[in-house]
Design a protein around this motif. Structure first.
Motif, PDB file in Angstrom:
ATOM      1  N   VAL A 216       0.858  -1.189   0.000  1.00 51.41           N
ATOM      2  CA  VAL A 216       0.000   0.000   0.000  1.00 51.41           C
ATOM      3  C   VAL A 216       0.891   1.236   0.000  1.00 51.41           C
ATOM      4  O   VAL A 216       1.808   1.352   0.814  1.00 51.41           O
ATOM      5  CB  VAL A 216      -0.932   0.033   1.246  1.00 51.41           C
ATOM      6  N   ASP A 217       0.613   2.126  -0.933  1.00 54.97           N
ATOM      7  CA  ASP A 217       1.367   3.388  -1.006  1.00 54.97           C
ATOM      8  C   ASP A 217       0.577   4.324  -1.926  1.00 54.97           C
ATOM      9  O   ASP A 217      -0.481   3.959  -2.450  1.00 54.97           O
ATOM     10  CB  ASP A 217       2.777   3.112  -1.569  1.00 54.97           C
ATOM     11  N   GLU A 218       1.133   5.503  -2.173  1.00 51.31           N
ATOM     12  CA  GLU A 218       0.489   6.383  -3.159  1.00 51.31           C
ATOM     13  C   GLU A 218       0.794   5.839  -4.546  1.00 51.31           C
ATOM     14  O   GLU A 218       1.892   5.335  -4.797  1.00 51.31           O
ATOM     15  CB  GLU A 218       1.039   7.808  -3.012  1.00 51.31           C
ATOM     16  N   ASN A 219      -0.194   5.925  -5.414  1.00 47.96           N
ATOM     17  CA  ASN A 219      -0.010   5.564  -6.839  1.00 47.96           C
ATOM     18  C   ASN A 219       0.382   4.109  -7.095  1.00 47.96           C
ATOM     19  O   ASN A 219       1.107   3.827  -8.052  1.00 47.96           O
ATOM     20  CB  ASN A 219       1.060   6.458  -7.500  1.00 47.96           C
ATOM     21  N   VAL A 220      -0.040   3.190  -6.267  1.00 54.57           N
ATOM     22  CA  VAL A 220       0.220   1.778  -6.572  1.00 54.57           C
ATOM     23  C   VAL A 220      -0.858   1.319  -7.558  1.00 54.57           C
ATOM     24  O   VAL A 220      -2.043   1.580  -7.364  1.00 54.57           O
ATOM     25  CB  VAL A 220       0.179   0.909  -5.292  1.00 54.57           C
ATOM     26  N   SER A 221      -0.440   0.671  -8.637  1.00 60.65           N
ATOM     27  CA  SER A 221      -1.403   0.298  -9.672  1.00 60.65           C
ATOM     28  C   SER A 221      -1.376  -1.205  -9.947  1.00 60.65           C
ATOM     29  O   SER A 221      -0.499  -1.924  -9.447  1.00 60.65           O
ATOM     30  CB  SER A 221      -1.080   1.039 -10.973  1.00 60.65           C
ATOM     31  N   PHE A 222      -2.323  -1.614 -10.768  1.00 58.84           N
ATOM     32  CA  PHE A 222      -2.380  -3.038 -11.142  1.00 58.84           C
ATOM     33  C   PHE A 222      -1.105  -3.444 -11.899  1.00 58.84           C
ATOM     34  O   PHE A 222      -0.685  -4.598 -11.835  1.00 58.84           O
ATOM     35  CB  PHE A 222      -3.622  -3.296 -12.011  1.00 58.84           C
ATOM     36  N   ALA A 223      -0.478  -2.484 -12.580  1.00 61.81           N
ATOM     37  CA  ALA A 223       0.782  -2.781 -13.291  1.00 61.81           C
ATOM     38  C   ALA A 223       1.866  -3.180 -12.292  1.00 61.81           C
ATOM     39  O   ALA A 223       2.675  -4.082 -12.555  1.00 61.81           O
ATOM     40  CB  ALA A 223       1.222  -1.562 -14.099  1.00 61.81           C
ATOM     41  N   ASP A 224       1.868  -2.517 -11.113  1.00 66.33           N
ATOM     42  CA  ASP A 224       2.850  -2.873 -10.079  1.00 66.33           C
ATOM     43  C   ASP A 224       2.602  -4.303  -9.588  1.00 66.33           C
ATOM     44  O   ASP A 224       3.537  -5.075  -9.361  1.00 66.33           O
ATOM     45  CB  ASP A 224       2.759  -1.903  -8.889  1.00 66.33           C
ATOM     46  N   LEU A 225       1.319  -4.607  -9.414  1.00 69.92           N
ATOM     47  CA  LEU A 225       0.947  -5.964  -8.981  1.00 69.92           C
ATOM     48  C   LEU A 225       1.461  -6.992  -9.984  1.00 69.92           C
ATOM     49  O   LEU A 225       2.122  -7.972  -9.611  1.00 69.92           O
ATOM     50  CB  LEU A 225      -0.590  -6.045  -8.863  1.00 69.92           C
ATOM     51  N   LYS A 226       1.181  -6.747 -11.264  1.00 69.53           N
ATOM     52  CA  LYS A 226       1.582  -7.711 -12.299  1.00 69.53           C
ATOM     53  C   LYS A 226       3.095  -7.883 -12.344  1.00 69.53           C
ATOM     54  O   LYS A 226       3.600  -9.005 -12.414  1.00 69.53           O
ATOM     55  CB  LYS A 226       1.090  -7.239 -13.684  1.00 69.53           C
ATOM     56  N   GLN A 227       3.796  -6.772 -12.271  1.00 70.34           N
ATOM     57  CA  GLN A 227       5.255  -6.854 -12.387  1.00 70.34           C
ATOM     58  C   GLN A 227       5.863  -7.571 -11.180  1.00 70.34           C
ATOM     59  O   GLN A 227       6.783  -8.375 -11.324  1.00 70.34           O
ATOM     60  CB  GLN A 227       5.850  -5.442 -12.544  1.00 70.34           C
ATOM     61  N   THR A 228       5.326  -7.286  -9.986  1.00 70.86           N
ATOM     62  CA  THR A 228       5.846  -7.928  -8.770  1.00 70.86           C
ATOM     63  C   THR A 228       5.656  -9.441  -8.847  1.00 70.86           C
ATOM     64  O   THR A 228       6.578 -10.218  -8.580  1.00 70.86           O
ATOM     65  CB  THR A 228       5.121  -7.375  -7.521  1.00 70.86           C
TER      66      THR A 228
END
Ligand code: PHE
Length: 344
Positions: A216-228
């Motif tokens: 959880v942070d500012e500007n976390v997106s689904f793209a971050d989820l996918k890449q992680t």
């Protein structure tokens, strides 16, 4: 004759040889073919019937005494020799000792933790006995959600819903505790044991293990989820492992997805592990529902986040091709010993 026997009996009783030679002399003297006992039996043949009755018994007892003494001494002497040999011979191999082995679930859990640690995630833990709020309500489960049902949850105290106490059904409860007690950003994984009211079989168990994650942070997106998650899979199963996301539903994430990886056994060609589809599902994930953030006192206008959760047993099944879940909890040493080379 009686006198002679008494004398020999005393001699036998006090006899204590210093070495094997002395014992051999003893054997020849009493038990040899020309020895005392043979001689006494020869004499015995010549006595009258009256004496035969009394001496028969005495003579047999005497013979037995000599034999027992000899056998006992011989045994003592050989074991003494053997033990003094192994004590002094430094070239003999040492006694082996068994080292323990890590449980396959611990091996897999540690591997998962290591991968996420390198990405900056910390490890968080929480209680296995949970209240309704942390296991269900804060996570946006509607009152009538089937997961709250008696069929799925082991309740310890069942009252009116909000003050129920149960064995946690997932480690998402730890995410709630973390968010309630801290301030964003959060970047953590939650490994632990969870419980569900299922009949035990090769494919289901009443308890299993999960690793869940939260970012959880500012500007976390689904793209971050996918890449992680993509990075995680490359680390866990090797470069080139494919991933795909399928839309799904969880009360606490929106949108939600399930993630499949190309089958780690057949590499996508089709086998009975992936039911000939080439893909296996390994985890659920999604963007944390704004309701969940608000329930935990986090401003959902400012912060967004993603969460994911996977079963350790499932990952271990695929990694070691273990087809029966029960093996993980039976503590059969023949099974556990197979992970000997993997001690870390
Ligand atoms: N808590 C879910 C389960 O137990 C897994 C999950 C975690 C799904 C986080 C999405 C996000 O099945």
């Amino acid at each position: 004759m009686q006198q002679q026997i008494d004398q020999y009996t005393a001699e036998i009783n006090t006899f204590s040889p210093a070495n094997a030679d002395e014992l051999e002399t003893f054997r020849i003297k009493f038990l040899g073919t020309k020895g005392i006992i043979k001689d006494l039996f020869d004499q015995f043949k010549t006595v009258g019937p009256e004496e035969k009755r009394t001496f028969g018994k005495v003579l047999n007892q005497f013979k037995q005494l000599a034999e027992t003494k000899y056998n006992d001494l011989k045994e003592g002497l050989t074991s003494d020799v053997e033990s003094s040999k192994s004590e002094n011979d430094l070239t003999l191999p040492g006694d082996g000792f068994n080292t323990g082995t890590r449980h396959p679930l611990s091996l897999v859990r540690n591997e998962i933790i290591d991968i996420y640690k390198r990405l900056g995630f910390v490890v968080a833990e929480g209680p296995e006995i949970e209240d309704d709020w942390h296991n269900f309500s804060a996570l946006n489960f509607p009152e009538e959600h089937p997961a709250r049902d008696m069929q799925d949850t082991f309740f310890i105290k069942k009252n009116s819903g909000t003050d129920d106490i149960a064995l946690r059904t997932h480690t998402s409860s730890v995410q709630v505790r973390m968010m309630e007690n801290g301030k964003p950003p959060f970047r953590a994984i939650m490994p632990g044991r969870v419980y569900r009211n299922e009949a035990i079989s090769a494919r289901a168990h009443c308890f299993f293990h999960q690793v869940e994650g939260l970012y959880v942070d500012e500007n976390v997106s689904f793209a971050d989820l996918k890449q992680t998650l993509y990075h995680f899979v490359q680390e866990l199963y090797g470069e080139g492992t494919k991933v795909r996301f399928r839309p799904s539903y969880f009360p606490f994430t929106e949108p939600s997805a399930e993630m499949d990886v190309s089958c780690t056994i057949c590499k996508g060609d089709g086998c009975n592990m992936c039911k000939y589809s080439g893909w296996v599902e390994i985890l659920g994930c999604g963007m944390v529902d704004p309701n969940v953030l608000e329930n935990c006192g986090i401003d959902s206008k400012k912060y967004t986040g993603f969460a994911f959760g996977m079963g350790i047993e499932r990952i271990a099944n695929l990694k070691y091709v273990i087809r029966d879940l029960r093996l993980f909890s039976e503590n059969d040493v023949r099974f556990l010993d197979q992970f000997k080379t993997e001690i870390i």
